[in-house]
Design an enzyme around this catalytic site. Structure first.
Site, short mmCIF file in Angstrom:
data_model
loop_
_atom_site.label_atom_id
_atom_site.label_comp_id
_atom_site.label_asym_id
_atom_site.label_seq_id
_atom_site.Cartn_x
_atom_site.Cartn_y
_atom_site.Cartn_z
N SER A 106 -34.90 -10.45 -38.85
CA SER A 106 -33.44 -10.41 -38.71
C SER A 106 -32.87 -11.76 -38.24
CB SER A 106 -33.06 -9.27 -37.77
OG SER A 106 -31.69 -9.02 -37.77
N ASP A 253 -26.61 -12.54 -41.05
CA ASP A 253 -27.82 -12.93 -40.33
C ASP A 253 -28.97 -13.06 -41.32
OD1 ASP A 253 -28.00 -10.22 -40.85
OD2 ASP A 253 -29.09 -9.75 -39.02
N ASP A 255 -31.46 -11.28 -42.48
CA ASP A 255 -31.74 -10.28 -43.51
C ASP A 255 -30.46 -9.61 -44.01
OD1 ASP A 255 -31.28 -8.88 -41.15
OD2 ASP A 255 -32.69 -7.29 -41.63
N ASP A 257 -28.13 -7.71 -42.78
CA ASP A 257 -27.68 -6.35 -42.47
C ASP A 257 -26.53 -6.36 -41.47
OD1 ASP A 257 -29.10 -7.01 -40.18
OD2 ASP A 257 -30.36 -5.21 -40.17
#
Length: 461
Positions: A106, A253, A255, A257
């Site tokens: 992340s 960010d 990834d 999400d």
């Protein structure tokens, strides 16, 4: 939380506390487990598991290790390659996979990585299955009425295969484009892709919807993911939006999400702002089912004051989008999220989705014909001071009668002008003391009052 998996997967520094061997074993277990579930249901076809990864240098190593374990156990591994966490959730749900795996840490630096497990509904994996994975990693698995020191290998024609599944990622991009209710023609949009998963997806979505798209931090090299970029370093996008006269900016960010926004003046639009803006928009159109927006205990006091003014109810969950989603599903809520930008639109997705969030914010701008700065009017974010204090025993420190009295005294003095929150860290020997009030000075004063008592009672490590 388990021994290896926290609220957002198995995360750690690559080849330190999260190794290629861990990934291989996770693959071995999942490939065997889902194949066995199928066989016990009378289905002899191989388990199907879809995998995505972010742009970290170590993501390839973990991908190959996972695939090795999966196919050795007889599962077929479908590779989305570099993609976002929400795309893996989407593909797992709509393409009938047994589960999905996302390789990402992340917003963490490049040298960290993680393994996120997603079920066949596109949701975070249930605790029972995660428990089985952890037991297998520790060599103490009891399942299907047997004790397993090792799970069997597949042989001959039962060995699994890998499938290039970039078409799944492309369908996800098409799905996002299909959600665009308005043309973005003439709108100047800035995108900060954090040199992460969104680098080859976000621009194509906004371009397809007609925006004049300006992109920064979309040149990943394996090391620069999240480095002075993306939603955790939004100052770069703030400057970029102002210098280029853009109408709005969105920062993701690693990834993708989560999403934070920047208005045309360069001000940050946090997750709390997004919940306020879209919550009001839904209420105005009669779409806010249960009249409730789901937040976490870390949402700003000012958000709750603004919701009260707007006649919108709210729920507070523990920190973590996992808990937000659980509450939404159990109570029929349509929108929820975190201050950090994990926003869940349950009608459209089963997890936080940064690009989807940016599209929904564009929708409000276009529908109401207002600038982003105008949409956030009515929400006053209160100053917040958060201090971490390392303690010998978190539970004992919080349960201390004198500490509780100090916390209650602050709450009484603040009344309806602010709030205090004292909570345990989920990963460190730390107590977090947070105060929100009308001035930073007041916040600091009350935080120190509580910390002074914690120290005086001998709880500090």
């Amino acid at each position: 939380m388990g021994k290896y998996f926290g609220t957002d997967g198995f995360r750690g520094e690559a080849n330190e506390n999260l190794t290629a061997d861990h990934a291989y074993k996770v693959g071995r277990f999942l490939g065997w487990y889902y194949g066995e579930v199928r066989r016990r249901a009378g289905d002899d076809t191989p388990a199907r598991i879809v995998i995505g990864k972010d742009t970290r240098r170590s993501s390839y190593m973990f991908e190959y290790s996972l695939v090795g374990g999966l196919v050795a156990s007889g599962a077929d591994a479908y590779l989305l390659h570099v993609t976002t966490t929400p795309s893996v959730a989407y593909v797992a749900r709509v393409d009938d996979f047994d589960c999905g795996i996302m390789i990402s840490a992340s917003h963490n630096p490049y040298y960290d990585n993680g393994i996120k497990l997603i079920n066949s509904k596109g949701e975070k994996m249930d605790e029972a299955t995660i428990g089985f994975v952890e037991d297998y990693l520790d060599g103490k698995l009891e399942l299907f009425g047997e004790t397993w020191t090792e799970v069997p290998f597949a042989h001959k024609d039962k060995i699994g295969r890998t499938v290039d599944y970039v078409s799944g990622r492309n369908r996800y991009v098409g799905y996002l484009i299909s959600l665009g209710m308005y043309s973005f023609k003439g709108v100047k949009v800035g995108l900060d892709c954090a040199n992460g998963s969104s680098w080859n997806i976000a621009r194509s979505v906004f371009d397809a919807l007609g925006a004049k798209t300006y992109v920064i931090n979309a040149e990943p090299d394996g090391y620069n993911i999240n480095t002075n970029a993306g939603s955790t370093h939004i100052e770069g996008l703030q400057k970029f939006v102002v210098e280029n006269g853009l109408d709005v900016g969105f920062a993701y960010d690693g990834d993708a999400d989560r999403c934070l926004c920047v208005d045309e003046k360069g001000n940050v639009i946090s997750g709390d702002h997004i919940l306020y803006i879209y919550g009001k928009y839904m209420k105005e159109r009669g779409k806010l089912l249960t009249n409730t927006v789901v937040t976490t205990v870390m949402s700003n006091f000012g958000l709750y004051k603004a919701f009260d003014e707007a006649g919108i109810d709210y729920a507070k969950t523990a920190v973590g989008d996992k808990y937000v989603y659980e509450y939404m599903m159990n109570n029929g809520c349509r929108i929820g999220g975190e201050q950090s930008g994990h926003i869940i639109f349950s009608k459209y997705a089963s997890t936080g989705d940064g690009i989807l969030t940016s599209l929904k914010m564009m929708e409000v701008m276009m529908a109401k014909k207002k600038k982003m700065s105008e949409l956030s009017e009515g929400l006053v974010i209160y100053p917040q001071v958060l201090q971490n204090i390392r303690v010998k025993n978190k539970a004992e420190a919080q349960a201390d009668e004198d500490v509780q009295k100090a916390v209650q005294a602050v709450a009484d003095q603040l009344g309806d002008t602010g709030r205090i929150l004292v909570r345990e860290s989920g990963t460190e020997p730390v107590i977090r003391v947070m105060v929100e009030a009308e001035s930073k000075e007041v916040c600091e004063k009350y935080v120190q009052e509580v910390i002074t008592v914690i120290k005086a009672k001998g709880h500090v490590l």
